[in-house]
Motif scaffolding. Structure first.
Motif: not given
Length: 92
Positions: A29-36, A51-58
């Motif tokens: 699931e973590c790897e899937q988050l990274e790919r998305v 983009k800032s939120v996405l970077q935090d999640i990444y």
């Protein structure tokens, strides 16, 4: 066939919601988050706040992949997960 923006955002929210409600998850699931997130970040029309939120999640997902205790990692980010889910709702 690649999934579109709305499906990608929905997938992010689904995985984060599962982590939040179950307090557990998988490396896959973590790897899937990274790919998305990588796919979303190439969208030049994304707002910088998104983009800032996405970077935090990444960063969260990378730490999860490398964590020896993934469930503890997820548990320690419950507050972040709630905020990210709300943030995703605001830009989806």
């Amino acid at each position: 066939m690649p999934i579109d923006y709305h499906h990608q955002v929905g997938l992010l929210k689904d995985i984060l919601s599962e982590h939040q409600s179950d307090c557990c998850g998988t490396v896959a699931e973590c790897e899937q988050l990274e790919r998305v997130i990588k796919s979303l970040m190439v969208n030049t029309q994304l707002d910088q706040n998104v983009k800032s939120v996405l970077q935090d999640i990444y960063t969260y997902s990378q730490s999860g992949v490398n964590s020896s205790e993934l469930n503890d990692h997820i548990q320690s980010h419950q507050g972040h997960l709630s905020r990210w889910i709300n943030d995703i709702d605001s830009f989806s």
